[in-house]
Structure formats: C-alpha cells, structure tokens
Design an enzyme around this catalytic site. Structure first.
Site, PDB file in Angstrom:
ATOM      1  CB  THR A  39      67.428  45.892  89.178  1.00 38.15           C
ATOM      2  OG1 THR A  39      67.894  45.445  90.450  1.00 38.15           O
ATOM      3  CG2 THR A  39      68.015  47.255  88.845  1.00 38.15           C
ATOM      4  CD  GLU A  40      64.269  43.712  93.563  1.00 38.73           C
ATOM      5  OE1 GLU A  40      64.348  43.569  92.329  1.00 38.73           O
ATOM      6  OE2 GLU A  40      64.372  42.770  94.374  1.00 38.73           O
ATOM      7  CG  ASN A  41      68.873  48.021  92.985  1.00 38.98           C
ATOM      8  OD1 ASN A  41      68.339  47.227  92.224  1.00 38.98           O
ATOM      9  ND2 ASN A  41      70.114  48.404  92.863  1.00 38.98           N
ATOM     10  CB  SER A  81      61.635  50.930  92.283  1.00 39.36           C
ATOM     11  OG  SER A  81      62.007  49.682  91.766  1.00 39.36           O
TER      12      SER A  81
END
Lengths: 206, 218
Positions: A39-41, A81
């Site tokens: 998840t890019e966060n 990320s």
C-alpha cells in the site's frame, strides 16, 4: 472480474491494489499464494480490512480505510514507498480507468472537465512504476461508448503502461502490437470488433 | 544542537507570514493536529501548505484553510468526499493549487533534504502534469525534470521521541514524516511521549535528531 484478475497474479508477487474495485481482488487471492500486498502510504504485507477492536487510526490503506498487518509486514516512509514502485520492484499494480488505449496508454485521473478539481494521488507513479499494470473497468460507459479506444481522449495518467484490461465482457492484452482478446464472456469476437470499432486479434492460448 | 522541548504555541511561533509549511500525514494517520491548531491560534498567514491532501471535514488543515491563512496548496490529492472547505475556496478562486503526483511530491522533498538540485523522474511523462517541463531521454526512456520542495517549517507527528529529538513512528502514520523532517529549515515534531536519551534502540530510530529542532509532547 476480481476473481479472474486474482487468478492471473503469479504466486509470490508483490502487488499494489488501487482504490475501489481493485481492492476486491484481495478476496480471491489464495492464502498460500505468497502474494504480498503493497500500500503506497507505506506498507508491505497488508492484511484484510480491520474490524472492531482491530481498528487502529495509525494503520490504514491508500484509501484511508483501517486495515490489518500480516506476519512479515514492514513499514516505510513515502519516498521509500514510491522508490519501490518507480524502481521497478513491484510486480503488478491493478487500477481502474476511464479509458485505456490500444497501445496501453492509461487515463484514470481526470475527465478534463473545466470545472473539475484536479487530483492525481499516486496513480501516475504506479502507472509507470509497476512491472505490469492491470486495469479493471466496465468495457462500455453508461452512454454505450467504449472505454477501450484507439487513442485516449481524456488526459493521460501514463503512456504505454497497461498490459492487461479486465472487463465485464472480455479480457484483453494491450501493447505495442495492439489489442488481443484473451477471453470473452458471452460476447462474440465479431460483436466486440464491431462495438469497439477497431481491429482485434483473438487468441485462445494465453 | 539537540531538540528543544516546548509547548505547541511556542513551537509554532517559528512560522512567519508567507512561509512554506510542510504538513505530515496521510488522511488522519500522522496528521499533527495539535500543531495545526496551534498554528491557527498563532495567526501566521499567506502560507503555502505542502501536504498530501488539502484538508478533511472542518478540522486540522481544513480549519487552517477556512481561517483564510493559506495562499497556496501543493498536494497530490485535494479532491475528497469531505474536502468541502478546499473545494469552496478553490471554486471561489481564493486559493492556488499545484497538483503533484504523490511519488514526485515525496521525492521533491527528499531531494531538498538531501541537497539534490533537481532530478529526472519518469512519473507524469506524456501527461498534462509534465507540460512545459524539461525532459530528457536516458537509456531510451523519457524523464521529466523535477525540482526540490523546501519548507521553512515542517509540522510532523511521530510516536516517541527521546530528549535529543530522535524519532520513531507508528505503522503507516510514518508516511511523510521522515522526508519532511529533512526538507525544512525548522522541523517541529509532535509526539505521544518523550523518553530519556538512551532509551530508544539506535537500530530502530527512523528520524535521527539532526533533523528535528522542536519537540512537542501531546
């Protein structure tokens, strides 16, 4: 559709699921597949959505929904990320789209409407970063116009980045060689060719 | 110099009219709500805010926007179901917006903190967000030149600090904190607790104290 996408994700792949419909793919991944969700966060090893006492405001997905962590999970900051994506380390990313072109151009962030407030999030980074970009969408818009098009008319998210398009009536491979039908669901190749107004190659092999 | 421990009001007094303020958080995770509230009370205006979003509901960044203190927002995703404060200001022409892809936003701040003059990114090539920017083909791939985003002040939230200002974060609340801490002249971190020097395992510190100027325990 989510089940078909899940079937095409290789075992052990590192995968980013976009906001909305693509999150449903997680429901169809076999627990023993070894697929790791990014998840890019800032997390690898994301688990299912959190419920009840599991809900932790410090643990969310890219859609800002509470999620859980799996054994082997890791956390990292935003620059790491997105370096992970841009650097080509993610195997697959799955996104929705307004339009995909025959050569794999993606438009999914703006309809270009003059009064729209532009917002892109991580879509442009994901589009060019993952080794493979899968799109999930309905093949036709509400007005019947195709969303798989010879050239996108909406503003682009990324150029020549999509490799597969999963729709309600067929799955397509797109790229430099054009559009190839991978699988159809209750529609003939002739009808698809007519409704899409572009040449299609049918292939039963992949 | 080690970080100074102070109250939120005293800490945000570092913000001046016209400053660029980096604000951590992704949604509410990592959002330094108490520091933003103190900034609203402090009264500095004409600010440029750099953050992933442009405020939600009526609190935090949205309240700062509603108070008329923000001239420009630099963010990746301003349009959300509950971003009515930003939406209203934008449609009324009362606020500027620069939309930056999320990864470029993080990397531009990383570049500022790392002393990089500019960098070529593949993100956004062929899209409206690359229009007018220098581009270059390297090893057969096209890239767009992106410049650093430097802050006068960064407001971030971490989990635990030691008295020097070394920081550890919690889960996905880490998000922009470590990058923003490097990219501002003055970094202010709000934390849940402050422990004595030596109590944090050096192997797990994410933001070294060199990047942190002021600590606020909330």
């Amino acid at each position: 559709m989510a089940e078909i996408v899940a079937r095409d994700i290789p075992d052990g792949a590192y995968v980013n699921l976009g906001i909305g419909q693509p999150t449903m793919v997680a429901d169809y991944l076999r627990p023993d597949s070894g697929v790791v969700l990014h998840t890019e966060n800032g997390m690898l090893g994301m688990g299912r959505p959190a419920t009840g006492d599991e809900i932790d405001p410090d643990l969310t997905n890219a859609g800002k929904q509470p999620v859980t962590e799996l054994p082997g999970a890791s956390y990292f900051h935003h620059a790491d990320s997105f370096a992970m994506m841009r650097g080509g380390h993610l195997d697959v990313c799955i996104m929705g789209a307004f339009q995909v072109s025959a050569t794999g151009d993606l438009a999914n962030w703006s309809t270009g409407a003059p009064d729209a407030i532009p917002a892109v999030g991580g879509a442009m980074d994901l589009a060019i970063g993952a080794k493979q970009v899968f799109v999930m969408m309905s093949l036709f818009a509400k007005d019947g116009s195709p969303k798989l098009v010879p050239e996108c008319t909406y503003p682009l998210t990324g150029r020549a980045c999509v490799s597969r398009v999963y729709t309600d009536v067929a799955t397509f491979a797109v790229g430099a060689d054009g559009v190839r039908i991978v699988e159809t669901f209750g529609i003939s190749v002739d009808e698809l060719t007519t409704r899409l107004c572009m040449p299609l190659v049918s292939s039963p092999f992949t | 110099m080690t970080a100074l421990i102070m109250e939120a009001a005293e800490a945000v007094a570092a913000v001046k009219d016209g400053d660029t303020v980096l604000v951590g958080g992704f949604g509410m995770a990592g959002m330094p709500v108490e520091l933003i509230d103190a900034l609203i009370a402090h009264g500095a205006g004409d600010l440029t805010i750099v953050s992933n979003n442009a405020g939600n509901s009526d609190t935090g960044l949205a309240a700062l926007l509603a108070a008329g203190r923000v001239r420009k927002v630099v963010c990746s995703f301003p349009r959300q179901a509950d971003s009515w404060v930003f939406d209203g200001l934008y449609r009324a022409g009362k606020i500027e917006l620069e939309v930056v892809p999320q990864g470029n936003l993080a990397e531009r701040m990383r570049a500022a903190g790392a002393g990089i003059g500019a960098f070529y990114s593949p993100t956004g090539v062929g899209t409206p967000l690359a229009e007018g920017k220098e581009s270059r083909v390297i090893d057969g791939r096209e890239y767009v030149l992106e410049f650093p985003i430097r802050g006068d002040v960064a407001l971030i939230r971490a989990h635990v600090a030691d008295r020097m200002g070394n920081l550890v974060y919690r889960k996905t609340a880490r998000n922009f904190g470590p990058v923003m801490a490097t990219a501002a002249a003055v970094t202010i971190a709000q934390v849940s607790s402050i422990v004595d020097v030596g109590e944090l395992d050096p192997e797990v510190i994410v933001t070294p104290a060199i990047y942190v100027n002021r600590l606020v325990s909330v």
